[in-house]
Design a protein around this motif. Structure first.
Motif, PDB file in Angstrom:
ATOM      1  N   ASN A 124       0.780   4.033  -2.960  1.00 48.13           N
ATOM      2  CA  ASN A 124       0.318   5.265  -2.267  1.00 48.13           C
ATOM      3  C   ASN A 124       1.446   6.559  -3.037  1.00 48.13           C
ATOM      4  N   GLN A 178       0.751  -1.334  -0.128  1.00 50.98           N
ATOM      5  CA  GLN A 178       0.025  -0.020  -0.180  1.00 50.98           C
ATOM      6  C   GLN A 178       0.699   1.239   0.102  1.00 50.98           C
ATOM      7  N   THR A 179       1.871   1.273   0.863  1.00 49.28           N
ATOM      8  CA  THR A 179       2.770   2.438   0.885  1.00 49.28           C
ATOM      9  C   THR A 179       3.393   2.665  -0.723  1.00 49.28           C
ATOM     10  N   ASP A 227      -4.805   3.764  -5.232  1.00 48.71           N
ATOM     11  CA  ASP A 227      -5.392   3.408  -3.860  1.00 48.71           C
ATOM     12  C   ASP A 227      -5.597   1.721  -4.058  1.00 48.71           C
TER      13      ASP A 227
END
Length: 457
Positions: free
Chosen positions: A100, A96-97, A105
């Motif tokens: 991002n 997710q990092t 998303d």
């Protein structure tokens, strides 16, 4: 569908780590259907302790693709999948990092094999991946590299699916995967089912299991459910929303699994199948002359039996074969009623136990051999049969004459070590149904490999 992954990182401050290597295996619950493995240029320094742990250094990553170059492939291979990882919160956070940073998303459902292992294999000293798979006898290559750790997690997850007797993982997966569209046609449901031996589960729209069955050909059997014209079949057809299955490799495992899960899950459409699968049993008694007699009678749970049968005819056929195999007396096994010598004694096929010409001691030895072979009372043994793949075998564990469960193994040391064996075994209840299934299967397959085990080892 599952995406089982492992990520190696640079280390460093929280949420400032970069990916150095990623491995993703797409897994349908039975086999790997796709895979993606790549080094990744993290565009930042790697912590020295990480270099020492993984062997990945900056020189190796100079020409590796950057994350944005592999991001599309990661999205594609994990589409419509639940992410599975050992300590999934870490791997999912890292993914997710990175996404991002690209302004994307990225959201997925996740499963953690640490949490699942703690629940399904309790009381182990450690749940770190290395120590856990070692305790389960699962081989690992390239430890602390993404591909090796991800493959080990695939094997671990496959074992956890076997041990999940309540089918919590599968039910939740089915519920998450249910499309909010028109109900699938029955042809769509059977299209991808295999022609193999195993157990199948029919689910309703909520993911609940409404029917459990076993078959030597899952695809054909489920198709019969969907083409049946009886009132029950039509009622079932209206409620089925999805079908899942488990490969078993052989019919004994399939029968044991079906019996156990019908009792534990209690599916609505299996209510008629919760009754015992046998009606006759073989008993023994010693007569006034000291000879062990055999008696075929209706099964009575209050009496201890040698073995059980589906019907009287199969029990009679078994006794007739035992008379031949063990040179037994027709009279003393209950196949002939007479106060004199049995017919076989007159044609010299019976040594004469019926008229006390053969001693009770020598006759009883042969009876005891029969009982030992077909009752497994007080025995410690492993029944080995075909597995789900060509390099796998199944193991049914009998300990002190009690059925403990079944498991699968690839390496001999997994069954030669009783501690590892008991860890990989999926526990099952020992009851009259399981005893009947195992004993009947042993009668049907007399050349099956049976390994005595030493509990002191």
């Amino acid at each position: 569908m599952y995406a089982i992954l492992d990520i190696e990182t640079t280390g460093g401050k929280f949420n400032e780590e970069g990916i150095t290597e990623i491995a993703i295996y797409k897994f349908n619950g039975h086999e790997i259907t796709d895979q993606f493995i790549s080094l990744v240029n993290p565009e930042r320094d790697i912590q020295p302790f990480v270099v020492k742990l993984t062997g990945i250094n900056s020189n190796m990553l100079k020409n590796a693709p950057k994350f944005y170059e592999v991001a599309k492939r990661i999205v594609e291979i994990t589409e419509d999948c639940i992410l599975v990882a050992h300590n999934s919160s870490f791997d999912y956070r890292i993914l997710q990092t990175e996404f991002n940073r690209l302004g994307f998303d990225y959201k997925k459902k996740t499963l953690c094999t640490v949490e699942l292992s703690q629940k399904l294999i309790p009381d182990l000293p450690s749940y770190s991946l290395g120590k856990l798979v070692r305790s389960l006898g699962i081989p690992v290559t390239d430890r602390h590299r993404a591909s090796g750790d991800a493959l080990a997690t695939v094997k671990l997850f496959k074992l956890l699916l076997d041990k999940d007797s309540n089918k919590t993982i599968v039910r939740d997966t089915v519920k998450k995967e249910q499309p909010e569209t028109i109900k699938p046609k029955h042809l769509d449901l059977i299209r991808d089912l295999p022609n193999i031996t195993g157990v199948y589960y029919l689910h309703n729209a909520n993911g609940d299991i409404i029917y459990v069955g076993k078959s030597k050909n899952i695809k054909n059997r489920v198709n019969q459910h969907f083409t049946g014209t009886s009132k029950k079949a039509k009622h079932l057809q209206k409620q089925v929303s999805s079908v899942t299955f488990e490969a078993c490799g052989n019919e004994m495992i399939a029968l044991l699994k079906e019996s156990d899960e019908i009792k534990s899950i209690k599916p609505y459409f299996n209510r008629a199948l919760t009754r015992n699968v046998f009606t006759y049993a073989l008993y023994k008694f010693t007569d006034e002359n000291g000879y062990i007699n055999l008696s075929l009678d209706k099964a009575d749970g209050r009496k201890k039996s040698i073995t059980t049968f589906t019907n009287k005819q199969s029990g009679t056929h078994f006794l007739e074969k035992m008379v031949e195999d063990y040179n037994l007396c027709l009279k003393l096994v209950g196949l002939e009623r007479t106060n004199k010598a049995c017919f076989n004694q007159s044609i010299k096929k019976c040594i004469g136990a019926c008229i006390e010409e053969e001693s009770a001691e020598t006759y009883n030895k042969r009876i005891q051999e029969l009982i030992k072979k077909y009752s497994y009372e007080h025995q410690n043994m492993i029944i080995v049969d075909r597995g789900r793949t060509h390099d796998e075998r199944s193991a049914v564990l009998i300990k002190n004459g009690v059925f403990k469960g079944y498991g699968y193994f690839n390496l001999n040391h997994q069954i030669n070590n009783i501690k590892i064996l008991e860890t990989i075994i999926t526990p099952m209840e020992n009851n009259r149904d399981t005893q009947h299934i195992i004993q009947a299967y042993l009668r049907k397959h007399p050349k099956l490999k049976i390994i005595p085990i030493n509990l002191e080892a």
